[in-house]
Write an enzyme that holds these catalytic residues in place. Sequence first.
Site, short mmCIF file in Angstrom:
data_model
loop_
_atom_site.label_atom_id
_atom_site.label_comp_id
_atom_site.label_asym_id
_atom_site.label_seq_id
_atom_site.Cartn_x
_atom_site.Cartn_y
_atom_site.Cartn_z
N LYS A 31 7.32 4.68 1.97
CA LYS A 31 6.25 5.35 1.25
C LYS A 31 5.83 6.59 2.05
O LYS A 31 5.69 6.52 3.28
CB LYS A 31 5.06 4.41 1.10
CG LYS A 31 5.41 3.14 0.33
CD LYS A 31 5.71 3.42 -1.12
CE LYS A 31 5.95 2.14 -1.90
NZ LYS A 31 6.08 2.38 -3.35
N ASP A 72 10.39 0.59 -15.17
CA ASP A 72 9.55 -0.58 -14.91
C ASP A 72 9.67 -1.47 -16.14
O ASP A 72 9.20 -1.11 -17.23
CB ASP A 72 8.10 -0.18 -14.67
CG ASP A 72 7.26 -1.39 -14.34
OD1 ASP A 72 7.07 -1.68 -13.16
OD2 ASP A 72 6.80 -2.07 -15.29
N HIS A 109 12.59 -0.29 -11.00
CA HIS A 109 11.46 -0.63 -10.15
C HIS A 109 11.34 -2.15 -10.08
O HIS A 109 11.41 -2.83 -11.10
CB HIS A 109 10.18 -0.04 -10.74
CG HIS A 109 8.93 -0.52 -10.06
ND1 HIS A 109 7.90 -1.16 -10.70
CD2 HIS A 109 8.57 -0.44 -8.75
CE1 HIS A 109 6.95 -1.44 -9.83
NE2 HIS A 109 7.33 -1.03 -8.65
N LYS A 161 13.46 1.92 1.83
CA LYS A 161 12.60 2.95 1.23
C LYS A 161 11.27 3.01 1.95
O LYS A 161 10.70 1.96 2.28
CB LYS A 161 12.38 2.65 -0.25
CG LYS A 161 11.71 3.78 -1.00
CD LYS A 161 11.83 3.60 -2.51
CE LYS A 161 10.83 2.60 -3.05
NZ LYS A 161 11.00 2.35 -4.48
N GLU A 205 9.09 4.60 -12.67
CA GLU A 205 8.27 3.40 -12.47
C GLU A 205 7.03 3.42 -13.37
O GLU A 205 6.55 2.38 -13.80
CB GLU A 205 7.85 3.33 -11.00
CG GLU A 205 6.87 2.26 -10.67
CD GLU A 205 6.51 2.27 -9.18
OE1 GLU A 205 7.37 2.65 -8.36
OE2 GLU A 205 5.38 1.89 -8.84
N SER A 223 0.83 -1.21 0.00
CA SER A 223 0.00 0.00 0.00
C SER A 223 0.86 1.25 0.00
O SER A 223 1.88 1.33 0.66
CB SER A 223 -0.92 0.01 1.22
OG SER A 223 -0.15 0.08 2.40
N ASP A 242 9.25 7.59 -1.17
CA ASP A 242 8.50 7.39 -2.41
C ASP A 242 7.10 7.97 -2.24
O ASP A 242 6.32 7.51 -1.41
CB ASP A 242 8.42 5.89 -2.71
CG ASP A 242 7.74 5.59 -4.04
OD1 ASP A 242 7.23 6.53 -4.68
OD2 ASP A 242 7.70 4.40 -4.43
N GLU A 285 11.17 9.76 -4.59
CA GLU A 285 10.69 9.07 -5.78
C GLU A 285 9.27 9.52 -6.16
O GLU A 285 8.43 9.71 -5.29
CB GLU A 285 10.69 7.57 -5.45
CG GLU A 285 10.39 6.65 -6.58
CD GLU A 285 10.68 5.19 -6.18
OE1 GLU A 285 11.60 4.94 -5.37
OE2 GLU A 285 9.95 4.31 -6.65
#
Lengths: 431, 431
Positions: free
Chosen positions: A220, A324, A351, A218, A301, A23, A248, A274
């Site tokens: 989110k 990606d 990614h 990393k 990505e 998520s 990110d 990101e």
Amino acid sequence: MSIVTGFETLDVRFETSALLDGSDAMNPDPDYSAAYLRVTTDAADGHEGHAFVFTIGRGNDVQVAAIEAIAHRVEGRDVEAILDDLGGFWREFVHDSQLRWLGPEKGVMHMAIGAVVNAFWDLKAKRAGLPLWQLLSRMSPEELVALVDFRYLTDALTPEQALDLLRAAEPGRAAREAELLADGYPGYTTTPGWLGYSDEKLRRLAREAVDDGFTQIKLKVGDRLDDDLRRLRVARDAVGPDIRIAIDANQRWDRDQAIEWIRALQPFDLAWVEEPTSPDDILAHAAIAQAVAPVPIATGEHGMSRVLFKQLLQAGAASIVQIDSTRVAGVNENIAILLLAAKFGVPVCPHAGGVGLCEAVQHFSMFDFVAVSGSQDGRMIEYTTHLHEHFVTPAEVTGGRYRAPLAPGIGMEMLASSLHEHEVAPALLID
Amino acid sequence: MSIVTGFETLDVRFETSALLDGSDAMNPDPDYSAAYLRVTTDAADGHEGHAFVFTIGRGNDVQVAAIEAIAHRVEGRDVEAILDDLGGFWREFVHDSQLRWLGPEKGVMHMAIGAVVNAFWDLKAKRAGLPLWQLLSRMSPEELVALVDFRYLTDALTPEQALDLLRAAEPGRAAREAELLADGYPGYTTTPGWLGYSDEKLRRLAREAVDDGFTQIKLKVGDRLDDDLRRLRVARDAVGPDIRIAIDANQRWDRDQAIEWIRALQPFDLAWVEEPTSPDDILAHAAIAQAVAPVPIATGEHGMSRVLFKQLLQAGAASIVQIDSTRVAGVNENIAILLLAAKFGVPVCPHAGGVGLCEAVQHFSMFDFVAVSGSQDGRMIEYTTHLHEHFVTPAEVTGGRYRAPLAPGIGMEMLASSLHEHEVAPALLID
């Protein structure tokens, strides 16, 4: 001579949303999925070409339909003719005068072409008895340049410049291949940082990541600034000052909001930020990068094509390029973007995660190290712990490093049992 | 209250490639097609919502599949709730957390969402008893702004700025509506200029265009420079010095080649040069525009989203904005782009032709004149003679001007007989 005898598509989905793995600020509930393709031939070797487009759930059926739409142009064709000119095969579809209206070179149709191209790369690598990264790393500069379509790239990279770049990297190929086989390639982990996790889980997973040998994690961010500040404090406290922390935002912000938000988070010594805004907004990325320098901006990505990556590099809009691998059109376009990034001296940190992306992208990074940029500086492959068990040759990460895969192929082949168990019948898609 | 009872998709194709109508440097053989949608309700009025995505042949089945994939999220829903909040309806799909992976906001899935949104706009206009342009022109600035998603736009246009712009145009609305009803809106014609036509046919059609009252024609270029020079001579000779001649390269060139080629053609007094290079290449368009100034650069027929148009305007990369009305996500995104163009003072000359685009885009240009830019200066709607006979209310162009359509709806409804005759069964798609 052999011919293509089968072209089977499958709609494969995993109910990852139930666990809150994956998520982020824009994707609260992804169901990692694969629009999967299996190509068979009548050759005695029995090799099959396996590839997929990664998606996050709804719409995977549309992606499957797009791959399926190409079937009749591949079935019955001479396999060797395709494998001997994968550059021409790529152009045949990407530049198809009618199909290109649906992009051009972006979205569902472009990704579908990528899957078809990749299935044949898988076949080519299996026939050669080599993992994709080694197959590519042993091709001559001329062969590699012939795989790339330079239309719309020449203002940044000409075929001659690409040749020069590849030739310059040739002398060190053998030594770097040996280095890869011995020591692998650095990874970083996103596992601790999902938005749905509690602070306690974040702290525990961050410490585990360090214990596992990762030198970068990393997180989110982008939903609420106070949450981000608190979680960055928790993470920095857990890993100490020497581990890199990237964040990110998954496209959450508009330009000016991004600048403000990043400045607020800057004290935590960010490895990179990101996807601060729309993945298509080259000018906004450039403005953000300039405003928050020296904080590095990463994106890619959701980068749709080599033309987008070219511009991001030309505009100084990205300090880290994150391809990606199944969004752009297959191996060929991945190579084009690696060459562009090398030309601009910008590291590629692809990614990964989702389902099967770790298995796929490691080949591109390792090829880049051996034959393109020749460097691991500032370069890492994303890693998450999800769903590796469904692959015939799962990515192997130990001590924070991807081990060089040795199995022939592109790495995207799922276990027959997993395909069987997670294939979704069309009737089940109606909710 | 009424509910959505039917959601029918059709794969409709016309074999235009057989006639060489529509051929250009990148599209030698288009088969104009429509991924068509018909929405029905249980309301006593019997109104249906009709809309489509225009494509040029192969892949139209994939586009149909993408529209079809949305059916289960629309069937059975409250029609009034949808029609009362078409801004929210648009966001529900465009920002769907899983579907957006397939774009985001571009390509097959984005166009599919546009068709669904447009079918409900058709229904809304029919219920109001108004053609779309009048329905929109009678909405308040607040209602219009609520239709637009400003995410990723605020560095160029905020909701408040959009409101100011719409309010400034309010006083003149009635007078401009009367002017439109009396005199129509200027068109220009691409009919003479297709690459597949002989010089003789070009000359004849160019003269006919002038006789028909058009003040601008457009020629396809970009295949061979000597052909372009010769055809421009023929055309200029045929129409005289006072008729504007635009040229269209359909993405044929790389940046530096475009600059060289345009400089060679510049002596023919070009009204604009359209699509010189990749439609996604904002930086190259900006460089070309600067290098060949004052020759105006036009683009947008393949413009995927409002984020792309925003950047083209910010970078000074386009002097004329050419929205393809079924490529971006429906009425709402068309409005967003009209507002952006008005903010930058750049005229919108929408892409038309193909099948049904003339019928659709006239509504946007007329709405723009009444309620957004308030101007016809430098603004024209493309016109070609193809396939109008298949529509319930064909575009009417006389004396070189589009006559204001009066029939309720968005104008995209095809005749039942045409749908029946030109629908392609899936089995026929295999060649």
